[in-house]
Design an enzyme around this catalytic site. Structure first.
Site, PDB file in Angstrom:
ATOM      1  N   ASP A 190       1.707  -0.873  11.776  1.00  0.00           N
ATOM      2  CA  ASP A 190       1.866  -2.561  12.282  1.00  0.00           C
ATOM      3  C   ASP A 190       2.878  -3.143  12.360  1.00  0.00           C
ATOM      4  OD1 ASP A 190       1.598  -2.596   9.664  1.00  0.00           O
ATOM      5  OD2 ASP A 190       0.067  -3.786   9.721  1.00  0.00           O
ATOM      6  N   ASP A 212       5.011  -5.464   6.004  1.00  0.00           N
ATOM      7  CA  ASP A 212       5.564  -6.571   6.373  1.00  0.00           C
ATOM      8  C   ASP A 212       5.479  -7.474   5.223  1.00  0.00           C
ATOM      9  OD1 ASP A 212       2.940  -7.110   6.526  1.00  0.00           O
ATOM     10  OD2 ASP A 212       2.673  -8.204   8.495  1.00  0.00           O
ATOM     11  N   ARG A 244      -6.141  -1.950   8.596  1.00  0.00           N
ATOM     12  CA  ARG A 244      -6.181  -3.418   8.491  1.00  0.00           C
ATOM     13  C   ARG A 244      -6.411  -3.996   9.810  1.00  0.00           C
ATOM     14  NH1 ARG A 244      -2.451  -5.680   4.030  1.00  0.00           N
ATOM     15  NH2 ARG A 244      -0.837  -5.329   5.611  1.00  0.00           N
ATOM     16  N   ASP A 279      -0.404   1.940   8.525  1.00  0.00           N
ATOM     17  CA  ASP A 279      -1.203   1.282   9.544  1.00  0.00           C
ATOM     18  C   ASP A 279      -0.490   1.229  10.950  1.00  0.00           C
ATOM     19  OD1 ASP A 279      -3.104   0.564   7.612  1.00  0.00           O
ATOM     20  OD2 ASP A 279      -2.083  -1.259   7.022  1.00  0.00           O
ATOM     21  N   GLY A 311       1.056  -1.191   0.033  1.00  0.00           N
ATOM     22  CA  GLY A 311       0.087  -0.121  -0.052  1.00  0.00           C
ATOM     23  C   GLY A 311       1.004   1.408  -0.127  1.00  0.00           C
ATOM     24  N   THR A 354       4.009   2.390   5.787  1.00  0.00           N
ATOM     25  CA  THR A 354       2.685   1.853   5.727  1.00  0.00           C
ATOM     26  C   THR A 354       1.733   2.846   6.894  1.00  0.00           C
ATOM     27  OG1 THR A 354       1.103   0.215   6.769  1.00  0.00           O
ATOM     28  CG2 THR A 354       3.199   0.022   7.527  1.00  0.00           C
ATOM     29  N   ARG A 378       1.137  -4.977  -6.063  1.00  0.00           N
ATOM     30  CA  ARG A 378       1.363  -6.093  -5.342  1.00  0.00           C
ATOM     31  C   ARG A 378       1.655  -7.197  -6.341  1.00  0.00           C
ATOM     32  NH1 ARG A 378      -0.663  -4.559  -0.136  1.00  0.00           N
ATOM     33  NH2 ARG A 378      -2.347  -2.844  -0.351  1.00  0.00           N
TER      34      ARG A 378
HETATM   35  P1  ATP Z   1       0.875  -2.826   3.350  1.00  0.00           P
HETATM   36  O1  ATP Z   1       0.795  -3.138   4.936  1.00  0.00           O
HETATM   37  O2  ATP Z   1       0.705  -1.166   3.078  1.00  0.00           O
HETATM   38  O3  ATP Z   1      -0.163  -3.630   2.726  1.00  0.00           O
HETATM   39  P2  ATP Z   1       2.721  -4.773   2.579  1.00  0.00           P
HETATM   40  O4  ATP Z   1       4.163  -4.884   2.245  1.00  0.00           O
HETATM   41  O5  ATP Z   1       2.534  -5.798   3.909  1.00  0.00           O
HETATM   42  O6  ATP Z   1       2.260  -3.418   2.816  1.00  0.00           O
HETATM   43  P3  ATP Z   1       1.668  -6.815   0.756  1.00  0.00           P
HETATM   44  O7  ATP Z   1       0.889  -6.586  -0.447  1.00  0.00           O
HETATM   45  O8  ATP Z   1       1.542  -7.641   1.775  1.00  0.00           O
HETATM   46  O9  ATP Z   1       1.774  -5.369   1.323  1.00  0.00           O
HETATM   47  O10 ATP Z   1       3.305  -7.158   0.126  1.00  0.00           O
HETATM   48  C1  ATP Z   1       3.624  -6.402  -0.850  1.00  0.00           C
HETATM   49  C2  ATP Z   1       4.228  -7.442  -1.742  1.00  0.00           C
HETATM   50  O11 ATP Z   1       5.499  -8.312  -1.160  1.00  0.00           O
HETATM   51  C3  ATP Z   1       3.183  -8.685  -2.549  1.00  0.00           C
HETATM   52  O12 ATP Z   1       2.739  -8.257  -3.481  1.00  0.00           O
HETATM   53  C4  ATP Z   1       4.056  -9.714  -2.830  1.00  0.00           C
HETATM   54  O13 ATP Z   1       4.933  -9.444  -4.104  1.00  0.00           O
HETATM   55  C5  ATP Z   1       5.675  -9.642  -1.752  1.00  0.00           C
HETATM   56  N1  ATP Z   1       5.379 -10.669  -0.787  1.00  0.00           N
HETATM   57  C6  ATP Z   1       4.419 -10.498   0.418  1.00  0.00           C
HETATM   58  N2  ATP Z   1       4.333 -11.527   1.049  1.00  0.00           N
HETATM   59  C7  ATP Z   1       5.132 -12.344   0.719  1.00  0.00           C
HETATM   60  C8  ATP Z   1       5.758 -13.533   0.778  1.00  0.00           C
HETATM   61  N3  ATP Z   1       5.380 -14.372   1.840  1.00  0.00           N
HETATM   62  N4  ATP Z   1       6.798 -14.322   0.290  1.00  0.00           N
HETATM   63  C9  ATP Z   1       7.462 -13.335  -1.023  1.00  0.00           C
HETATM   64  N5  ATP Z   1       6.807 -12.083  -1.405  1.00  0.00           N
HETATM   65  C10 ATP Z   1       5.869 -11.806  -0.581  1.00  0.00           C
END
Ligand code: ATP
Length: 326
Positions: A133, A106, A175, A131, A14, A129, A75
């Site tokens: 979190d 994360d 979230r 959030d 995000g 982020t 994503r």
């Molecule tokens: P936000 O908290 O704002 O949603 P985020 O980094 O947690 O941010 P995610 O969509 O969960 O957002 O993760 C971003 C990208 O990281 C995913 O689209 C994916 O490409 C990669 N990713 C997430 N989890 C994994 C995983 N377990 N292994 C490999 N790549 C991952």
């Protein structure tokens, strides 16, 4: 020292206000230290496609005050696979990147951890982020701005709530976490706050409305975190309306305005600090870590820790709304 010569930077997951300030800091700190900087577009998706460009200092001019991310974000399902990450690494080798800074949450760090476990690359994360979190840092980039956006909106709703003697249920983002809800509830003098970390019992809210609210107040604000187990602002408002037809109940879901806007001074300074810290960490041969801020100090937190642990709400704030809403 001296091993890292080409540093890539991407934003993922995000978007959050302040990501641009972090990109600027990474690019300029890299150049300042004699490295080349590469901007990677659309997060891991762009990395797999080789969608990147060499960035000069002027490429990040005039962005510190802008919300969103000039590098765009995405994503990527493919990056979650070993094959997807191998493709990404091919592109990394093609350009000759030896260090990568990922700005995100994360999920982004899980991807980064897998990438450096499987391939020879140094990766450092910056928490970005709204959030807040992420374990291992007091704040994440974008959180302060999002809270300020909520506060500004709730102040406006408060005016109309007060004029019409209405009880508003306002749903905010976050979230599965209640950080935005809790902080903005304290800052706006909300009558109550519902967060996922604390089980919401409609009877408790009811009791409060009966004993404290009804006799003393004619209008009110209840902040509801989107991840609250009560099912969200509409559900809880419906339950209260049924029990108390005498209240004029309204619901507002603040939605994506919380993600946009010019970053606060706090977020700009933190993003600048962490951007420089991320480059310093790479130059210092560190990898698979997040740079964060704890008690105003820069900290290095292994991805493993940041991903596995969950951050606790500030319990000093939890008690405050109860005391201050009488
Ligand atoms: P936000 O908290 O704002 O949603 P985020 O980094 O947690 O941010 P995610 O969509 O969960 O957002 O993760 C971003 C990208 O990281 C995913 O689209 C994916 O490409 C990669 N990713 C997430 N989890 C994994 C995983 N377990 N292994 C490999 N790549 C991952």
């Amino acid at each position: 020292m001296g091993k890292i010569k080409k540093i890539g930077v991407l934003t993922s997951g995000g978007d959050a206000p302040g990501m641009n300030a972090a990109i600027r800091a990474v690019v300029r700190a890299a150049i300042y230290n004699g490295c080349e900087a590469y901007g990677i577009f659309y997060g891991y998706e762009g990395l797999i496609e080789g969608n990147m460009k060499k960035m000069e200092s002027h490429d990040v001019s005039n962005i510190i005050q802008r919300g969103g991310t000039i590098l765009k974000t995405a994503r990527s399902r493919e990056f979650k696979t070993v094959e997807g990450r191998a493709k990404a690494y091919e592109q990394i080798k093609k350009v000759g990147l030896d260090g990568l800074v990922v700005i995100g949450g994360d999920g982004t760090f899980s991807g980064a951890r897998a990438l450096c476990q499987e391939h020879d690359l140094h990766v450092v994360g910056i928490p970005g982020t709204i959030d807040n979190d992420l374990y291992g840092t007091d704040y994440t980039i974008g959180y302060d701005t999002a809270v300020n956006t909520v506060v500004e909106a709730v102040d406006k709703i408060r005016d109309t709530a007060s004029a019409h003697n209405r009880l508003f249920f306002i749903e905010v983002m976050g979230r599965d976490a209640g950080f935005i809800a809790l902080r903005s509830a304290v800052a706006t003098g909300a009558e109550a706050v519902l967060v996922p970390e604390i089980r919401t019992d409609v009877n408790d809210l009811d009791k409060y409305l009966e004993h404290d609210y009804k006799p003393h107040k004619s209008s009110g604000i209840v902040i509801v975190a989107e991840g609250d187990k009560s099912g969200g602002a509409y559900t809880i408002a419906e339950q209260i309306s049924q029990r108390h037809p005498e209240y004029d109940v309204r619901v507002t879901v603040l939605g994506h305005i919380q993600r946009g806007g010019s970053p606060s001074a706090f977020d700009r300074v933190m993003a600048s600090t962490l951007g420089v810290a991320a480059v310093d960490a790479l130059l210092d041969d560190q990898t698979s870590i997040m740079v964060g801020l704890m008690n105003k100090d820069i900290v290095h937190v292994p991805f493993n820790k940041a991903i596995k642990n969950s951050k606790q709400l500030n319990h000093n704030l939890v008690g405050l709304t109860d005391i201050l809403s009488i």
